[in-house]
Design a protein around this motif. Sequence first.
Motif, mmCIF file in Angstrom:
data_model
loop_
_atom_site.group_PDB
_atom_site.id
_atom_site.type_symbol
_atom_site.label_atom_id
_atom_site.label_comp_id
_atom_site.label_asym_id
_atom_site.label_seq_id
_atom_site.Cartn_x
_atom_site.Cartn_y
_atom_site.Cartn_z
ATOM 1 N N MET A 1 0.834 -1.193 0.000
ATOM 2 C CA MET A 1 0.000 0.000 0.000
ATOM 3 C C MET A 1 0.871 1.246 0.000
ATOM 4 O O MET A 1 1.887 1.315 0.687
ATOM 5 N N VAL A 2 0.476 2.225 -0.789
ATOM 6 C CA VAL A 2 1.128 3.529 -0.823
ATOM 7 C C VAL A 2 0.033 4.573 -0.723
ATOM 8 O O VAL A 2 -0.724 4.791 -1.670
ATOM 9 N N GLY A 3 -0.085 5.195 0.461
ATOM 10 C CA GLY A 3 -1.169 6.137 0.654
ATOM 11 C C GLY A 3 -2.502 5.450 0.484
ATOM 12 O O GLY A 3 -2.795 4.456 1.142
ATOM 13 N N ASN A 4 -3.307 5.968 -0.420
ATOM 14 C CA ASN A 4 -4.611 5.343 -0.673
ATOM 15 C C ASN A 4 -4.575 4.422 -1.896
ATOM 16 O O ASN A 4 -5.618 4.063 -2.443
ATOM 17 N N LEU A 5 -3.347 4.024 -2.313
ATOM 18 C CA LEU A 5 -3.202 3.133 -3.469
ATOM 19 C C LEU A 5 -2.838 1.729 -3.017
ATOM 20 O O LEU A 5 -2.005 1.541 -2.137
ATOM 21 N N LEU A 6 -3.466 0.739 -3.642
ATOM 22 C CA LEU A 6 -3.180 -0.657 -3.343
ATOM 23 C C LEU A 6 -2.647 -1.342 -4.603
ATOM 24 O O LEU A 6 -3.304 -1.357 -5.635
ATOM 25 N N PHE A 7 -1.424 -1.858 -4.497
ATOM 26 C CA PHE A 7 -0.808 -2.580 -5.615
ATOM 27 C C PHE A 7 -0.879 -4.074 -5.312
ATOM 28 O O PHE A 7 -0.351 -4.535 -4.301
ATOM 29 N N VAL A 8 -1.535 -4.820 -6.191
ATOM 30 C CA VAL A 8 -1.723 -6.251 -5.984
ATOM 31 C C VAL A 8 -0.971 -7.007 -7.083
ATOM 32 O O VAL A 8 -1.058 -6.663 -8.265
ATOM 33 N N ARG A 9 -0.213 -8.026 -6.665
ATOM 34 C CA ARG A 9 0.524 -8.856 -7.631
ATOM 35 C C ARG A 9 -0.010 -10.280 -7.549
ATOM 36 O O ARG A 9 0.136 -10.953 -6.532
ATOM 37 N N PHE A 10 -0.643 -10.745 -8.641
ATOM 38 C CA PHE A 10 -1.183 -12.095 -8.693
ATOM 39 C C PHE A 10 -0.122 -13.071 -9.193
ATOM 40 O O PHE A 10 0.698 -12.730 -10.042
ATOM 41 N N GLU A 11 -0.148 -14.264 -8.670
ATOM 42 C CA GLU A 11 0.770 -15.312 -9.113
ATOM 43 C C GLU A 11 -0.047 -16.509 -9.582
ATOM 44 O O GLU A 11 -0.864 -17.037 -8.834
ATOM 45 N N LEU A 12 0.173 -16.929 -10.829
ATOM 46 C CA LEU A 12 -0.613 -18.000 -11.412
ATOM 47 C C LEU A 12 0.282 -18.982 -12.162
ATOM 48 O O LEU A 12 1.373 -18.626 -12.607
#
Length: 234
Positions: A1-12
């Motif tokens: 999370m950066v401030g009000n930003l959410l970075f999601v990394r999916f692994e498949l």
Amino acid sequence: MVGNLLFVRFELSTGDASGHNMVTLASDRLMEHILSTVPGCRYGSISGNYCSDKKATAVNGILGRGKNVVTELLIPREVVTRRLHTSPEAIAELNVRKNLIGTITAGGLRSANAHYANMLLGFYLATGQDAANIVEGSQGITHAETRDGHLYFSCTLPNLIVGTVGNGKDLPFVAENLERLGCAEEREPGENARRLAVLCAATVLCGELSLMAAQTNPGELMAAHLTIERKTTR
């Protein structure tokens, strides 16, 4: 999370495909699920660069991207001397000074090698891969040391993105090359792609060893270029 930003990394898992579009499509569906079930979330972009596709980043080196391959050799001193015209000690010393200290001095990012990108580009083009993935693919580490007077030499590639099915694999020359490499066989899902990754890493090791050996001898690298590449055209 950066401030009000959410970075999601999916692994498949993507089987024998390199999986660019497969993962993006799956992520699109996952994003729809998250947005419909998690209050307060809003859509930003399908990619926030945390993937990190076709970029040299620390996160790829830490978490990996694609296949993570370590390839290694133990080369007898006599072979190093007779075939490579150098010594195990010279290659090990050059690796520390050039690939490790030199790369740190230059500000390299999770990378310590001489020229992985050269071999990767040739291999990627010949086997129908996305050539732009040599950006993260070339982030790897060369290691060399002497063992009982012989040369231990290895190349670690944590971000090899290769596949044997999918876009571009039906081109005649690509299909022929994959068949010749034994990567078009009837195997369990993912096994052909794993074999291809190992062969790719082995190609990188051979090219890396050759260049490192040449650079232990003054003038040898450029002499080879002048002899092989710069021929007079009439």
